[in-house]
Motif scaffolding. Structure first.
Motif, short mmCIF file in Angstrom:
data_model
loop_
_atom_site.label_atom_id
_atom_site.label_comp_id
_atom_site.label_asym_id
_atom_site.label_seq_id
_atom_site.Cartn_x
_atom_site.Cartn_y
_atom_site.Cartn_z
N GLY A 36 26.07 -23.26 -23.76
CA GLY A 36 25.07 -22.43 -22.84
C GLY A 36 23.53 -23.62 -22.89
O GLY A 36 22.27 -22.90 -23.67
N ASP A 37 23.13 -24.29 -22.32
CA ASP A 37 22.12 -24.89 -21.72
C ASP A 37 22.47 -25.52 -20.22
O ASP A 37 23.32 -25.03 -19.76
CB ASP A 37 22.82 -26.14 -22.59
CG ASP A 37 21.13 -27.05 -23.19
OD1 ASP A 37 20.18 -26.71 -21.85
OD2 ASP A 37 20.71 -27.97 -23.53
N ASN A 148 11.89 -12.87 -25.37
CA ASN A 148 13.18 -13.02 -24.65
C ASN A 148 13.27 -13.93 -23.13
O ASN A 148 12.83 -13.30 -22.07
CB ASN A 148 13.01 -11.91 -24.03
CG ASN A 148 14.59 -10.54 -24.92
OD1 ASN A 148 15.09 -11.37 -25.48
ND2 ASN A 148 14.10 -9.40 -25.67
N VAL A 149 12.76 -14.81 -23.48
CA VAL A 149 11.46 -15.59 -22.19
C VAL A 149 13.01 -16.42 -21.83
O VAL A 149 13.49 -17.29 -22.49
CB VAL A 149 10.55 -16.63 -22.98
CG1 VAL A 149 10.75 -17.75 -21.50
CG2 VAL A 149 9.36 -15.03 -23.10
N SER A 183 19.79 -15.86 -30.35
CA SER A 183 21.10 -16.42 -29.79
C SER A 183 21.20 -14.74 -28.73
O SER A 183 20.85 -14.14 -28.82
CB SER A 183 21.65 -15.49 -30.80
OG SER A 183 23.16 -15.79 -30.69
N PRO A 184 21.56 -15.66 -26.93
CA PRO A 184 22.19 -14.58 -26.79
C PRO A 184 23.06 -14.11 -26.13
O PRO A 184 24.14 -14.60 -26.40
CB PRO A 184 21.11 -15.22 -25.45
CG PRO A 184 21.64 -16.73 -25.27
CD PRO A 184 21.42 -16.83 -27.17
N LEU A 191 17.80 -17.86 -24.76
CA LEU A 191 16.50 -16.74 -24.51
C LEU A 191 16.01 -17.89 -24.87
O LEU A 191 16.29 -18.45 -26.17
CB LEU A 191 16.80 -15.80 -24.91
CG LEU A 191 17.54 -15.03 -23.51
CD1 LEU A 191 17.58 -13.30 -24.85
CD2 LEU A 191 16.98 -14.97 -22.30
N ALA A 192 14.24 -17.51 -25.12
CA ALA A 192 13.83 -18.16 -26.81
C ALA A 192 12.01 -17.26 -26.83
O ALA A 192 12.20 -16.07 -25.71
CB ALA A 192 12.98 -19.25 -26.57
N ALA A 193 11.76 -16.94 -28.12
CA ALA A 193 10.28 -16.83 -28.31
C ALA A 193 9.51 -17.87 -28.38
O ALA A 193 9.68 -18.47 -28.63
CB ALA A 193 10.64 -16.15 -29.47
N ILE A 194 8.69 -17.49 -27.81
CA ILE A 194 7.50 -18.55 -27.63
C ILE A 194 6.09 -18.00 -28.17
O ILE A 194 5.99 -16.90 -27.39
CB ILE A 194 7.29 -18.64 -25.66
CG1 ILE A 194 8.27 -19.16 -25.34
CG2 ILE A 194 6.04 -19.59 -25.47
CD1 ILE A 194 9.35 -20.08 -25.49
N ASP A 195 5.65 -18.59 -29.10
CA ASP A 195 4.06 -18.26 -29.49
C ASP A 195 3.38 -19.28 -28.66
O ASP A 195 3.43 -20.71 -28.53
CB ASP A 195 4.71 -18.63 -31.48
CG ASP A 195 5.41 -17.25 -31.57
OD1 ASP A 195 5.15 -16.51 -31.45
OD2 ASP A 195 6.08 -18.17 -32.60
#
Length: 356
Positions: A36-37, A148-149, A183-184, A191-195
């Protein structure tokens, strides 16, 4: 009207497919999916082919090709389950070279083309908000969340969708960035959430057309990727039907299964020219660009998920096992169906664009 790929486009697709077949055999697909990378070795090889420079103009050091050629690449990536951000970097390179200032091109373009850095598109906002007209991000500096980045954990450059359809560049080294892995469903696209907390945004363009162009390009490329994944799933099913025997006969000889495979192939094959035409419209027919992108995304991703699910059923029990690669392509098609808006939303948009 005659419409087909050029010899150059076919050669790119064939060469890429050959490389991917060599690097991603069935057991390799599953192990890469498990990881997953970023597949570093494959990423390096694809950058050596110049894929990151595909849509960058020749005068800026790129290949000067269009979305249709990139759609051929996306199809091959989907067919082989490649875990690489080729599409991100190719689109980011196009955006920076087309809309960026001289300073922005100097800062980012060479690194994007070479694959030295990874670009991520921070477009969707919590609760939806994939479309340019839905983006709410404002402020310079900017504080907010994007979700969902794709490739957000690995990105050195974020292209952020701003209110009004504007696009901004954010350096991944900014201390105000916080990344949280999501977790995709499809581990080939992490995927990542970005603040973003008071991060510096370097405005790329306020041109609303740029946001729309980017959205439509993504729709076409998601359709291409899904078609490739579904084609691979169907190929696995056909191969299995030739090898698996029941009552001393290959199961593919039984009429019920034979007809299902034929129907699936008949439904999936027209998706290829639909994707090609949508990409061609993006390149050459501005009046048809958005309509065809929405239509292709809706129809092709629906057909892709349907085909891949049927392929799992054709396999029986083995089709559901983690060790068998089929689930990778089903999940890839499912990701493509959801990203940038579900088919129903795309059909509504296509109907509105058609004046219905």
């Amino acid at each position: 009207m005659y419409f087909d790929l050029t010899d150059e486009q076919r050669a790119i697709g064939e060469e890429l497919s050959k490389l991917l077949r060599d690097r991603l055999p069935p057991d390799g697909v599953v192990s890469t999916f498990d990881k997953g990378d970023l597949d570093d070795a494959l990423w390096q090889s694809l950058n050596e082919m110049g894929l990151g420079a595909m849509m960058v103009p020749v005068e800026s050091g790129g290949l000067g090709l269009g979305l249709l050629t990139l759609a051929v690449v996306a199809d091959a990536l989907g067919e082989h389950g490649a875990t690489v951000p080729v599409i991100n970097n190719a689109l980011a390179g196009w955006l920076v070279s087309t809309f960026g200032t001289g300073a922005q091109r100097t800062a980012w373009l060479e690194s994007l083309q070479s694959g030295e850095i990874v670009a991520a598109f921070a477009l969707a906002e919590p609760g939806g908000g994939w479309q340019p007209e839905e983006w709410q991000a404002t402020g310079f500096p900017f504080t907010g969340t994007k979700t969902n980045v794709e490739w957000g954990q690995q990105a050195s450059l974020f292209i952020v969708g701003m209110a009004g359809g504007a696009l901004g560049l954010v350096d991944g080294r900014d201390p105000g960035i916080r990344r949280a892995m999501i977790s995709p469903l499809d581990r080939t696209r992490p995927l990542a959430a970005i603040d973003f907390d008071q991060v510096r945004v370097d405005l790329l363009t306020r041109d609303v057309e740029a946001g729309g162009l980017l959205r439509d390009a993504f729709l076409v490329l998601l359709a291409a990727d899904a078609r490739g994944a579904a084609d691979r799933a169907l190929s696995l099913a056909v191969g299995y039907a030739k090898e698996r025997t029941q009552f001393d006969r290959p199961i593919g000889a039984f009429q019920g299964l034979k007809h299902q495979m034929a129907n699936a192939a008949a439904e999936l094959e027209p998706c290829r020219p639909l994707v090609w035409y949508a990409a061609h419209a993006w390149d050459e027919i501005p009046d048809r660009r958005s309509y065809m992108a929405a239509l292709a995304k809706a129809h092709v991703t629906d057909m892709a998920v349907r085909t891949a699910r049927l392929a799992v059923e054709m396999h029986g029990g083995i089709g559901y096992t983690w060790e068998y690669p089929l689930h990778v392509f089903l999940k890839r098609a499912m990701f493509d169906r959801q990203a940038m808006g579900l088919p129903a939303a795309q059909r509504v948009r296509a109907a509105a664009l058609a004046g219905w």
